[in-house]
Each structure stands twice: as structure tokens, then as C-alpha cells.
Motif scaffolding. Sequence first.
Motif, mmCIF file in Angstrom:
data_model
loop_
_atom_site.group_PDB
_atom_site.id
_atom_site.type_symbol
_atom_site.label_atom_id
_atom_site.label_comp_id
_atom_site.label_asym_id
_atom_site.label_seq_id
_atom_site.Cartn_x
_atom_site.Cartn_y
_atom_site.Cartn_z
ATOM 1 N N ASP A 190 23.631 -41.520 30.461
ATOM 2 C CA ASP A 190 22.875 -40.354 30.891
ATOM 3 C C ASP A 190 22.150 -39.771 29.676
ATOM 4 N N THR A 191 22.891 -39.146 28.772
ATOM 5 C CA THR A 191 22.350 -38.671 27.497
ATOM 6 C C THR A 191 22.979 -39.513 26.390
ATOM 7 N N PRO A 192 22.548 -39.375 25.129
ATOM 8 C CA PRO A 192 23.059 -40.265 24.079
ATOM 9 C C PRO A 192 24.572 -40.313 23.926
ATOM 10 N N SER A 193 25.298 -39.310 24.405
ATOM 11 C CA SER A 193 26.758 -39.335 24.250
ATOM 12 C C SER A 193 27.516 -39.279 25.571
ATOM 13 N N VAL A 194 26.792 -39.220 26.714
ATOM 14 C CA VAL A 194 27.434 -38.977 28.003
ATOM 15 C C VAL A 194 27.120 -40.104 28.984
ATOM 16 N N LEU A 195 28.152 -40.505 29.727
ATOM 17 C CA LEU A 195 27.995 -41.558 30.727
ATOM 18 C C LEU A 195 27.189 -41.074 31.939
ATOM 19 N N LEU A 196 26.606 -42.024 32.631
ATOM 20 C CA LEU A 196 25.815 -41.749 33.827
ATOM 21 C C LEU A 196 26.746 -41.642 35.031
ATOM 22 N N VAL A 197 26.869 -40.435 35.577
ATOM 23 C CA VAL A 197 27.743 -40.181 36.724
ATOM 24 C C VAL A 197 27.052 -40.648 38.011
ATOM 25 N N ASP A 198 27.854 -40.914 39.039
ATOM 26 C CA ASP A 198 27.375 -41.365 40.357
ATOM 27 C C ASP A 198 26.697 -42.731 40.287
ATOM 28 N N CYS A 199 27.079 -43.518 39.287
ATOM 29 C CA CYS A 199 26.562 -44.878 39.130
ATOM 30 C C CYS A 199 27.750 -45.831 39.241
ATOM 31 N N GLU A 200 27.716 -46.764 40.171
ATOM 32 C CA GLU A 200 28.871 -47.629 40.405
ATOM 33 C C GLU A 200 29.218 -48.468 39.186
ATOM 34 N N THR A 202 29.052 -47.527 36.159
ATOM 35 C CA THR A 202 29.834 -46.649 35.280
ATOM 36 C C THR A 202 31.312 -46.718 35.636
ATOM 37 N N TYR A 203 31.627 -46.726 36.916
ATOM 38 C CA TYR A 203 33.034 -46.706 37.325
ATOM 39 C C TYR A 203 33.684 -48.079 37.166
ATOM 40 N N ARG A 204 32.901 -49.141 37.223
ATOM 41 C CA ARG A 204 33.440 -50.466 36.861
ATOM 42 C C ARG A 204 33.785 -50.488 35.374
ATOM 43 N N PHE A 205 32.904 -49.902 34.557
ATOM 44 C CA PHE A 205 33.160 -49.797 33.122
ATOM 45 C C PHE A 205 34.411 -48.963 32.851
ATOM 46 N N LEU A 206 34.539 -47.814 33.503
ATOM 47 C CA LEU A 206 35.703 -46.957 33.288
ATOM 48 C C LEU A 206 36.991 -47.629 33.742
ATOM 49 N N ASP A 207 36.940 -48.383 34.822
ATOM 50 C CA ASP A 207 38.108 -49.133 35.268
ATOM 51 C C ASP A 207 38.557 -50.099 34.170
ATOM 52 N N GLU A 208 37.588 -50.750 33.528
ATOM 53 C CA GLU A 208 37.907 -51.710 32.468
ATOM 54 C C GLU A 208 38.510 -51.023 31.245
ATOM 55 N N ILE A 209 37.899 -49.901 30.808
ATOM 56 C CA ILE A 209 38.403 -49.292 29.575
ATOM 57 C C ILE A 209 39.748 -48.597 29.809
ATOM 58 N N ILE A 210 39.958 -48.032 30.996
ATOM 59 C CA ILE A 210 41.254 -47.410 31.285
ATOM 60 C C ILE A 210 42.345 -48.473 31.341
ATOM 61 N N ALA A 211 42.047 -49.600 31.948
ATOM 62 C CA ALA A 211 43.021 -50.697 31.990
ATOM 63 C C ALA A 211 43.331 -51.196 30.585
ATOM 64 N N ALA A 212 42.279 -51.368 29.762
ATOM 65 C CA ALA A 212 42.471 -51.894 28.406
ATOM 66 C C ALA A 212 43.216 -50.907 27.518
ATOM 67 N N LEU A 254 35.190 -36.468 38.048
ATOM 68 C CA LEU A 254 36.636 -36.341 37.853
ATOM 69 C C LEU A 254 37.398 -36.937 39.025
ATOM 70 N N SER A 255 36.876 -36.738 40.228
ATOM 71 C CA SER A 255 37.518 -37.308 41.406
ATOM 72 C C SER A 255 37.532 -38.834 41.336
ATOM 73 N N ARG A 256 36.423 -39.427 40.925
ATOM 74 C CA ARG A 256 36.360 -40.891 40.824
ATOM 75 C C ARG A 256 37.285 -41.419 39.734
ATOM 76 N N VAL A 257 37.329 -40.724 38.607
ATOM 77 C CA VAL A 257 38.233 -41.149 37.531
ATOM 78 C C VAL A 257 39.686 -41.029 37.993
ATOM 79 N N GLY A 258 39.995 -39.973 38.741
ATOM 80 C CA GLY A 258 41.346 -39.817 39.278
ATOM 81 C C GLY A 258 41.752 -40.978 40.171
#
Length: 322
Positions: A190-200, A202-212, A254-258
Amino acid sequence: IRIMKLHLTGDAGWIIEGAEALAGELGITLAPDGLPVTVERGGALRVTLRGRQGRIQCSNRCEFFRALGLFVQHAPQGEFDIAQTAAFEKNGVMFDVSRGGVPTIDMVRYLLRRMALMGLNMLMLYTEDVYEVPGRPYFGYMRGRYSYEELKALDDYADMLGIEMVPCIQTLGHLETALRWSRAMGHITDTPSVLLVDCEETYRFLDEIIAAASAPFRSRRIHIGMDEAWNLGLGRYLKKNGYHDSYDIMCRHLSRVGEILKKHGLTGMMWGDMFFRAGSPTGGYYDMEGAIPDACIRAVPEGMQLIYWDYYHSDEAHYEAF
């Protein structure tokens, strides 16, 4: 240099490996002909020396190592009887390893040993992008990131000393050193330090980093960050979706990350500063007149623990109020 020799007896099998690891820190050796110290598991921490007989009573590993440090400290002065009760179930350190040089494994082990002697039983390594994520070679590239094997070895070492290691990452902002690789990360920026919300993606990426991030550790707790998400929704998100209130965006995120945490059997904690800003008419952190909106409160997933941070105040009344 005089070295104190101790002989740990009684119920000592569960702490002997950790005691050997701490011998160098304490300037002691463990030997059958040393001063006998009986170990008893159960009850509050108590350390005594009567004549030529020591005794340590404790309920867990970390308490034992604090007690051992107290014994070595006081034994040269003669007989003593010390009892202590912990004020908190968890008390520990967050160690920022994402700024400048990443601490070596030996340095973290040294920190764990010192923590054990203080009776601290939790360590978070604050890692923005300095851990390996399979299939993401640019995540932490040239940043001294830790491998799975290194973090697993640290968790084993911490467990030996009675310390819980909790992964501590970022899942929204503070990711500029990862997002700067535009070919790999531009589509979820989204911005230079912030992820793009409401982008699928992004949530595949977050699934990977949370698992790792959680895989090397015994703990099923994880700190997901989410502080200081400056200009959320005002970069690529704005061009794609038009203007949306930043707190509405954050609540959806936050809901998606939860949901991802639940999928991996994790209990989350996060910084609470963005909620304080949502409740302030001026968007400030420390507005006594602010009220956190009910919508923000309802958006916090069940079981998510909000963590208060404040670097700037020195009076107890302020912290009590907030």
C-alpha cells in the motif's frame, strides 16, 4: 580465582542440564564432592543454607535458576533463608533484533542465561523480516535473517532454562525493509511500509510468514505487531478502492489475520496504539478525552491480547488511567 563447588541432590534431574549451562555465568562447578544442595520441586521459591547443607525449593525451571543465583550470591556470607513470590505469571524481555546488526545465536543464548538468573521467563525476538520464509527469498534478503534451525535451537535452549520464546512479527506496518523489493512485493504494497489490505495475495503472504515465524517455537502464542501503520489506505489502496476510513480498513484486516492465527492454532497479541488513535478527536495516542469506538472494540478477535506501549511518561497515574 576461587570456584564454588556444588552438589545438586534430591529432585535435580529436571534442572541439571540448565545448571550446567549456567555454571560459567555463576563461577561454579557441579561435582559430587561439592556443597550439597537439595532440590525440592513444588511451592514458592525458597533458598536456605544451614551449616553445610543448602536447599532450594521452587515450582518451575526459571524459579530454580533465579534461586541458584541467589544461593551463589549469599552462600559466601554464611547462613541465610530467602523466600520470594513472583508478582507475574509471565515477566520477560522483548529484544529488538531488526535494527542494525542482527544478534548472533551465541549472543541470544547469553541473554537467555542472564534472564534465567533474574527469574525472567519470556523472551520475544522482535523480527520484522529477519527470519526465513520458505519460497520468499527476498524476505530478509541480506539482512542477517535467522534460519528455522537457528530459531529452533534457541527455543530448545530457552526451554532448558524455563523460558518461553514467543515469536514477534509485523503483519501490517513496519515492513519497509521487506516491501522495498518491488518486483517481489510491489503487488501487496500500500505505502512504503504498509501492506495492501483487502488483497487476497496479501493474506496468502501473511499465512506464509505466520506459519514460518511460529514453526520453530513450542509456544502457541504470537505477537502480530500492527502498530504505527502510518497512512494506511492512502497509497495503492486508495488508487484501487477509493477513500475508506483507516480504522475500518484496519478492523477488516485484523479480522482476516485473526482467521489465519486460528487456522494455525495460535493465540495472538498486538499493539493497541491504533485503537487509542481511533478514539482521539485529534488522532493522538495520549488524549485523555478520547473514547475508543465500540466498533473498534468489537473488531478485536476473541482471545487477542492488546499490548500497551508508552515510551514517554514517568508517572504511575498516567499508566493506570490508560
